[in-house]
Design an enzyme around this catalytic site. Structure first.
Site, mmCIF file in Angstrom:
data_model
loop_
_atom_site.group_PDB
_atom_site.id
_atom_site.type_symbol
_atom_site.label_atom_id
_atom_site.label_comp_id
_atom_site.label_asym_id
_atom_site.label_seq_id
_atom_site.Cartn_x
_atom_site.Cartn_y
_atom_site.Cartn_z
ATOM 1 N N GLY A 175 0.864 -1.182 0.000
ATOM 2 C CA GLY A 175 0.000 0.000 0.000
ATOM 3 C C GLY A 175 0.896 1.226 0.000
ATOM 4 O O GLY A 175 1.846 1.300 0.797
ATOM 5 N N ARG A 231 10.134 -0.969 -4.754
ATOM 6 C CA ARG A 231 8.869 -0.980 -5.509
ATOM 7 C C ARG A 231 8.788 0.354 -6.261
ATOM 8 O O ARG A 231 8.683 1.411 -5.635
ATOM 9 C CB ARG A 231 7.666 -1.192 -4.585
ATOM 10 C CG ARG A 231 7.706 -2.557 -3.895
ATOM 11 C CD ARG A 231 6.353 -3.002 -3.399
ATOM 12 N NE ARG A 231 5.433 -3.336 -4.464
ATOM 13 C CZ ARG A 231 4.116 -3.465 -4.284
ATOM 14 N NH1 ARG A 231 3.594 -3.267 -3.086
ATOM 15 N NH2 ARG A 231 3.318 -3.782 -5.288
ATOM 16 N N GLN A 249 -5.622 -8.803 -2.374
ATOM 17 C CA GLN A 249 -5.732 -7.772 -1.325
ATOM 18 C C GLN A 249 -7.189 -7.587 -0.903
ATOM 19 O O GLN A 249 -7.481 -7.278 0.248
ATOM 20 C CB GLN A 249 -5.186 -6.431 -1.832
ATOM 21 C CG GLN A 249 -3.690 -6.362 -1.986
ATOM 22 C CD GLN A 249 -3.225 -6.714 -3.371
ATOM 23 O OE1 GLN A 249 -3.895 -7.442 -4.093
ATOM 24 N NE2 GLN A 249 -2.074 -6.214 -3.769
ATOM 25 N N ASP A 251 -1.511 4.900 -6.303
ATOM 26 C CA ASP A 251 -0.076 4.717 -6.025
ATOM 27 C C ASP A 251 0.760 5.887 -6.517
ATOM 28 O O ASP A 251 1.834 6.171 -5.992
ATOM 29 C CB ASP A 251 0.420 3.415 -6.640
ATOM 30 C CG ASP A 251 -0.036 2.251 -5.787
ATOM 31 O OD1 ASP A 251 -1.199 1.851 -5.918
ATOM 32 O OD2 ASP A 251 0.753 1.787 -4.945
ATOM 33 N N ASN A 258 -2.870 2.839 -10.205
ATOM 34 C CA ASN A 258 -3.380 2.086 -9.057
ATOM 35 C C ASN A 258 -3.406 0.604 -9.425
ATOM 36 O O ASN A 258 -3.074 0.229 -10.554
ATOM 37 C CB ASN A 258 -4.765 2.591 -8.651
ATOM 38 C CG ASN A 258 -5.200 2.033 -7.301
ATOM 39 O OD1 ASN A 258 -4.453 2.117 -6.320
ATOM 40 N ND2 ASN A 258 -6.380 1.433 -7.222
ATOM 41 N N LYS A 259 -3.807 -0.205 -8.489
ATOM 42 C CA LYS A 259 -3.783 -1.667 -8.656
ATOM 43 C C LYS A 259 -4.371 -2.112 -9.988
ATOM 44 O O LYS A 259 -5.393 -1.581 -10.431
ATOM 45 C CB LYS A 259 -4.562 -2.282 -7.476
ATOM 46 C CG LYS A 259 -4.637 -3.787 -7.433
ATOM 47 C CD LYS A 259 -3.292 -4.479 -7.534
ATOM 48 C CE LYS A 259 -2.286 -4.033 -6.490
ATOM 49 N NZ LYS A 259 -0.903 -4.481 -6.808
HETATM 50 O O1 MRU Z 1 0.607 -3.841 -4.642
HETATM 51 P P1 MRU Z 1 -0.025 -3.112 -3.491
HETATM 52 O O2 MRU Z 1 -0.887 -3.978 -2.643
HETATM 53 O O3 MRU Z 1 0.991 -2.335 -2.701
HETATM 54 O O4 MRU Z 1 -0.971 -2.060 -4.206
HETATM 55 C C1 MRU Z 1 -1.740 -1.202 -3.419
HETATM 56 C C2 MRU Z 1 -2.689 -0.394 -4.190
HETATM 57 O O5 MRU Z 1 -2.731 -0.414 -5.402
HETATM 58 C C3 MRU Z 1 -3.540 0.545 -3.407
HETATM 59 O O6 MRU Z 1 -4.775 0.707 -4.019
HETATM 60 C C4 MRU Z 1 -2.836 1.902 -3.308
HETATM 61 O O7 MRU Z 1 -1.515 1.756 -2.878
HETATM 62 C C5 MRU Z 1 -3.537 2.826 -2.397
HETATM 63 S S1 MRU Z 1 -3.347 2.313 -0.731
HETATM 64 C C6 MRU Z 1 -3.983 3.496 0.302
#
Ligand code: MRU
Length: 369
Positions: A48, A101, A208, A249, A259-260
């Site tokens: 996140g 990341r 997630q 992100d 975003n995801k």
């Molecule tokens: O790969 P992740 O689980 O780190 O990805 C997270 C996301 O895409 C969230 O939607 C984003 O970081 C916002 S978290 C407040």
């Protein structure tokens, strides 16, 4: 209800709630070194965007302590020779943290904030510097929770009674220092007494949604249904979804959002079916140095996340798989961006520029942007 604590600073180590084990097990991983932190971010023990930003800040604190331990006491107090070497070592640590990341800009933001603190402390002794860095990391942590609550308060104004809200991935307490961004909006609306229901996408392949988001919602007693990612269109098209809220992100200077993976498809579905599509994120997720989403680096993760599940094969041996962790949603598909400064409707380059320069002032005047 006891607050969910994904990140706990213990004075000499950082405890990270291992998000790979949830919901089966609530176990913390103890990080004592920069290397422990890097490993936890890479392997998604902590994940996140805001959560990895906070974790990286503590990672630099641990790196600073490691550096000072390896330095002779008399050398430490000679700031003329100590500081350049110290800063150099911390800048290298920052580069390696940022590489863990690449998509979430909060990671770089957290690192830069701590490095800037060091740069402002040129004439200090090592013990003063370490104390200042610990204070800065704590501040970053505390500010994140406060910012999320502001996002929640603004966002809740967009949520009506009896709304069904669809969310993707986990943008909750687990993805931040606490409270959450997209889930923070949902929490705030629920705490205000609004009757809401959440449809949570399971979010292949890391799950997630099914492992983390519904776990958080259940703990709070917020009514929710877990759905497979591909069912989102079915429910949206049936008119069962009043709005979609996701986190981010990285947000480019023109309002494009990384975003995801799967977020872009949801935004297209929202547009097609006339459903509002909201992005909730702290201003630290905005990266004005990238002009559009095309410039954002999208992390590619291991194919094994798709081809296996908990060590068991899901696909024929040797199959090739592609696993982008994020996608880019163009600003034109976003109904509003919710930050701690307010609600920016239909974000575009011009409005993003105003948000970046005026921030609080902009919304304190207007209520909404
Ligand atoms: O790969 P992740 O689980 O780190 O990805 C997270 C996301 O895409 C969230 O939607 C984003 O970081 C916002 S978290 C407040």
């Amino acid at each position: 209800m006891e607050a969910i604590q994904p990140i706990i600073w213990k004075g000499t180590s950082l405890q990270l709630l291992d998000q790979r084990l949830l919901p089966d097990e609530e176990r913390y991983v103890e990080c004592r070194t920069l290397e422990d932190i890097q490993d936890c971010i890479k392997k998604m023990v902590v994940r996140g965007a805001p959560a990895i930003g906070v974790t990286a800040a503590y990672g630099l604190l641990l790196a600073a302590r490691q550096f000072c331990e390896g330095y002779a006491p008399d050398e430490k107090e000679d700031s003329a020779s100590f500081m350049p070497k110290f800063l150099n070592a911390l800048e290298s640590a920052g580069i390696s943290l940022k590489a863990t990341r690449p998509t979430a800009v909060n990671l770089s933001w957290g690192v830069e904030r701590v490095l800037n603190k060091i740069r402002s402390l040129a004439e200090c002794t090592s013990s003063t510097i370490l104390k200042e860095l610990e204070d800065e990391a704590r501040l970053i942590f505390e500010e994140d929770i406060a910012v999320n609550k502001k996002i929640g308060a603004w966002g809740a104004t967009l949520i009506g009674d009896n709304y069904t809200i669809l969310t993707h991935c986990n943008a909750g307490a687990l993805a931040t220092a606490g409270y959450g961004t997209a889930l923070g909006v949902i929490r705030s609306a629920f705490y205000q007494g609004k009757k809401i229901t959440v449809y949570a996408d399971e979010t292949r392949p890391f799950l997630q949604g099914s492992r983390l988001t519904v776990w958080e919602l259940q703990k709070e007693g917020i009514p929710c249904f877990l759905i497979v990612d591909a069912a989102a269109g079915y429910y949206i098209n049936r008119g069962e979804v009043n709005c979609i809220i996701v986190g981010a992100d990285r947000i480019a200077a023109n309002g494009d959002v990384a975003n995801k993976i799967g977020t872009y498809s949801l935004a297209v579905l929202a547009k097609e079916n006339d459903v509002p599509f909201y992005v909730a994120a702290p201003f630290s997720t905005v990266d004005m140095s990238v002009s559009s989403g095309k410039e954002i680096i999208v992390e590619e993760r291991e194919p094994e996340e798709i081809t296996t599940f908990r060590g068991l094969p899901l696909s024929p041996q040797g199959v090739k798989a592609k696993n982008p962790a994020f996608d880019i949603t163009p600003a034109k598909l976003i109904s509003a961006l919710i930050t701690e400064y307010g609600i920016l409707h239909s974000p575009n380059e011009e409005k993003m520029k105003q948000l970046a320069t005026k921030r609080g002032e902009l919304f304190e005047c207007n209520g909404t942007g």
